[in-house]
Design a protein around this motif. Structure first.
Motif, PDB file in Angstrom:
ATOM      1  N   VAL A  32       0.750  -1.091  -0.027  1.00 35.81           N
ATOM      2  CA  VAL A  32       0.041   0.094   0.219  1.00 35.81           C
ATOM      3  C   VAL A  32       0.942   1.224  -0.005  1.00 35.81           C
ATOM      4  N   ASN A  33       0.646   2.210  -0.995  1.00 34.50           N
ATOM      5  CA  ASN A  33       1.364   3.399  -0.868  1.00 34.50           C
ATOM      6  C   ASN A  33       0.228   4.728  -0.943  1.00 34.50           C
ATOM      7  N   PHE A  34       0.991   5.743  -0.331  1.00 36.35           N
ATOM      8  CA  PHE A  34       0.039   6.662  -0.219  1.00 36.35           C
ATOM      9  C   PHE A  34       0.720   8.083  -1.025  1.00 36.35           C
ATOM     10  N   TYR A  35      -0.153   8.728  -1.580  1.00 30.63           N
ATOM     11  CA  TYR A  35       0.015   9.925  -2.499  1.00 30.63           C
ATOM     12  C   TYR A  35      -0.585  11.327  -2.222  1.00 30.63           C
TER      13      TYR A  35
ATOM     14  N   CYS B 247     -10.756  14.716   1.544  1.00 28.76           N
ATOM     15  CA  CYS B 247      -9.948  13.809   1.112  1.00 28.76           C
ATOM     16  C   CYS B 247      -8.625  13.967   1.731  1.00 28.76           C
ATOM     17  N   ILE B 248      -7.985  13.043   2.345  1.00 30.93           N
ATOM     18  CA  ILE B 248      -6.486  12.797   3.047  1.00 30.93           C
ATOM     19  C   ILE B 248      -5.229  12.468   2.224  1.00 30.93           C
ATOM     20  N   ALA B 249      -5.738  11.535   1.190  1.00 29.48           N
ATOM     21  CA  ALA B 249      -4.971  10.860   0.543  1.00 29.48           C
ATOM     22  C   ALA B 249      -5.238  10.217  -0.755  1.00 29.48           C
ATOM     23  N   THR B 250      -4.574   9.964  -1.858  1.00 34.73           N
ATOM     24  CA  THR B 250      -4.742   9.123  -2.763  1.00 34.73           C
ATOM     25  C   THR B 250      -4.004   7.729  -2.635  1.00 34.73           C
ATOM     26  N   TYR B 251      -4.235   6.689  -2.531  1.00 35.52           N
ATOM     27  CA  TYR B 251      -3.538   5.425  -2.368  1.00 35.52           C
ATOM     28  C   TYR B 251      -3.715   4.477  -3.357  1.00 35.52           C
ATOM     29  N   SER B 252      -2.444   3.497  -3.464  1.00 35.93           N
ATOM     30  CA  SER B 252      -2.547   2.372  -4.203  1.00 35.93           C
ATOM     31  C   SER B 252      -2.340   0.958  -3.440  1.00 35.93           C
ATOM     32  N   VAL B 253      -3.012   0.040  -4.096  1.00 34.58           N
ATOM     33  CA  VAL B 253      -2.771  -1.308  -3.448  1.00 34.58           C
ATOM     34  C   VAL B 253      -2.311  -2.205  -4.580  1.00 34.58           C
ATOM     35  N   THR B 254      -1.070  -2.816  -4.297  1.00 33.10           N
ATOM     36  CA  THR B 254      -0.579  -3.743  -5.324  1.00 33.10           C
ATOM     37  C   THR B 254      -0.697  -5.096  -4.572  1.00 33.10           C
ATOM     38  N   MET B 255      -1.356  -5.792  -5.561  1.00 32.41           N
ATOM     39  CA  MET B 255      -1.618  -7.248  -4.704  1.00 32.41           C
ATOM     40  C   MET B 255      -1.400  -8.389  -6.205  1.00 32.41           C
ATOM     41  N   ASP B 256      -0.468  -9.336  -5.768  1.00 35.39           N
ATOM     42  CA  ASP B 256      -0.301 -10.311  -7.070  1.00 35.39           C
ATOM     43  C   ASP B 256      -0.148  -9.488  -8.515  1.00 35.39           C
ATOM     44  N   GLY B 257       0.725  -8.580  -8.277  1.00 38.01           N
ATOM     45  CA  GLY B 257       1.035  -7.910  -9.553  1.00 38.01           C
ATOM     46  C   GLY B 257      -0.063  -7.068 -10.272  1.00 38.01           C
TER      47      GLY B 257
ATOM     48  N   LEU C  76      -4.599   2.057   6.214  1.00 34.88           N
ATOM     49  CA  LEU C  76      -5.541   3.122   5.938  1.00 34.88           C
ATOM     50  C   LEU C  76      -6.015   3.852   7.078  1.00 34.88           C
ATOM     51  N   PHE C  77      -6.180   3.247   8.391  1.00 35.24           N
ATOM     52  CA  PHE C  77      -6.293   3.838   9.540  1.00 35.24           C
ATOM     53  C   PHE C  77      -5.362   4.474  10.278  1.00 35.24           C
ATOM     54  N   ASN C  78      -4.114   3.996   9.916  1.00 35.35           N
ATOM     55  CA  ASN C  78      -2.988   4.759  10.554  1.00 35.35           C
ATOM     56  C   ASN C  78      -2.743   6.110   9.867  1.00 35.35           C
ATOM     57  N   LYS C  79      -2.891   6.065   8.538  1.00 39.20           N
ATOM     58  CA  LYS C  79      -2.730   7.182   7.907  1.00 39.20           C
ATOM     59  C   LYS C  79      -3.751   8.201   8.125  1.00 39.20           C
ATOM     60  N   THR C  80      -4.940   7.731   8.710  1.00 40.78           N
ATOM     61  CA  THR C  80      -5.965   8.788   9.018  1.00 40.78           C
ATOM     62  C   THR C  80      -5.304   9.404  10.216  1.00 40.78           C
ATOM     63  N   VAL C  81      -5.115   8.346  11.391  1.00 39.66           N
ATOM     64  CA  VAL C  81      -4.683   8.971  12.541  1.00 39.66           C
ATOM     65  C   VAL C  81      -3.368   9.869  12.499  1.00 39.66           C
ATOM     66  N   GLU C  82      -2.440   9.687  11.607  1.00 43.48           N
ATOM     67  CA  GLU C  82      -1.428  10.375  11.112  1.00 43.48           C
ATOM     68  C   GLU C  82      -1.577  11.968  10.800  1.00 43.48           C
ATOM     69  N   PHE C  83      -2.566  11.926   9.842  1.00 37.71           N
ATOM     70  CA  PHE C  83      -3.459  13.049   9.282  1.00 37.71           C
ATOM     71  C   PHE C  83      -3.862  13.828  10.431  1.00 37.71           C
ATOM     72  N   LEU C  84      -4.651  13.167  11.236  1.00 37.90           N
ATOM     73  CA  LEU C  84      -5.223  13.724  12.458  1.00 37.90           C
ATOM     74  C   LEU C  84      -4.154  14.627  13.354  1.00 37.90           C
TER      75      LEU C  84
ATOM     76  N   GLY D 101      -4.600  -1.302  -7.719  1.00 37.36           N
ATOM     77  CA  GLY D 101      -5.643  -0.580  -7.911  1.00 37.36           C
ATOM     78  C   GLY D 101      -5.514   0.681  -6.987  1.00 37.36           C
ATOM     79  N   TRP D 102      -6.384   1.668  -7.454  1.00 41.11           N
ATOM     80  CA  TRP D 102      -6.326   2.931  -6.861  1.00 41.11           C
ATOM     81  C   TRP D 102      -7.389   3.321  -6.205  1.00 41.11           C
ATOM     82  N   GLY D 103      -7.289   4.391  -5.191  1.00 40.55           N
ATOM     83  CA  GLY D 103      -8.505   4.889  -4.354  1.00 40.55           C
ATOM     84  C   GLY D 103      -8.165   6.076  -3.697  1.00 40.55           C
ATOM     85  N   ARG D 104      -9.176   6.600  -3.004  1.00 39.98           N
ATOM     86  CA  ARG D 104      -9.045   7.623  -2.386  1.00 39.98           C
ATOM     87  C   ARG D 104      -9.140   7.514  -0.867  1.00 39.98           C
ATOM     88  N   LEU D 105      -8.544   8.112   0.012  1.00 40.00           N
ATOM     89  CA  LEU D 105      -8.997   7.997   1.372  1.00 40.00           C
ATOM     90  C   LEU D 105      -9.473   9.313   1.970  1.00 40.00           C
TER      91      LEU D 105
END
Length: 152
Positions: free
Chosen positions: A4-7, A75-85, A131-139, A88-92
């Motif tokens: 998982v990566n955050f942007y 919105c606090i971040a755009t994120y990517s999840v890479t699994m089995d090559g 994702l939860f830790n990213k939210t706590v860090e943002f706060l 996928g992209w989302g927003r948190l």
């Protein structure tokens, strides 16, 4: 292995955004949801539908999954999840819920729980804690900036 990566929230990936996930608080407690076909807990969220922005999807999913009536969404971040090559992209998002009603009849959610922390029995244990830790860090950062008198 899952990565998982955050942007930056405004980052636009080459691939289409697929998910909106919403870390939501109501009266100082985090809101977690349980899908009717699962026994595990999740952060509210879901797929972005055709013709819908990630923000619109976040608002819709928050209402459908938690019964939120009045809320503030950011919105606090755009994120990517890479699994089995595959990536996928989302927003948190983070939501402060001011009023909550019953879960709508159309919802796939069986129940919600209010908690001070992330539940142990998670649907996606390799993704949701990040994702939860990213939210706590943002706060924490937002609170630190506000204490210093800067606009945050």
């Amino acid at each position: 292995m899952t990565e998982v990566n955050f942007y930056d929230p405004s980052f636009i990936p080459d691939s289409k955004l697929t998910y909106s996930v919403i870390s939501a608080k109501f009266e100082g407690k985090w809101i977690f949801v349980r899908h009717q076909n699962r026994s595990t807990w999740e952060i509210a969220g879901g797929h972005i539908e055709k013709g819908e922005t990630s923000f619109e999807a976040a608002a819709r999913e928050l209402i459908e999954e938690t019964g939120a009536v009045k809320f503030k969404l950011r919105c606090i971040a755009t994120y990517s999840v890479t699994m089995d090559g595959e990536t996928g992209w989302g927003r948190l998002y983070i939501a402060k819920v001011f009023e909550i009603g019953p879960i709508p009849d159309i919802s796939e959610i069986a129940e919600i729980v209010f908690s001070d922390h992330l539940p142990e029995n998670l649907t996606h244990p390799d993704i949701q804690p990040l994702l939860f830790n990213k939210t706590v860090e943002f706060l924490k950062i937002k609170k630190s900036i506000n204490r210093k008198g800067r606009i945050g």
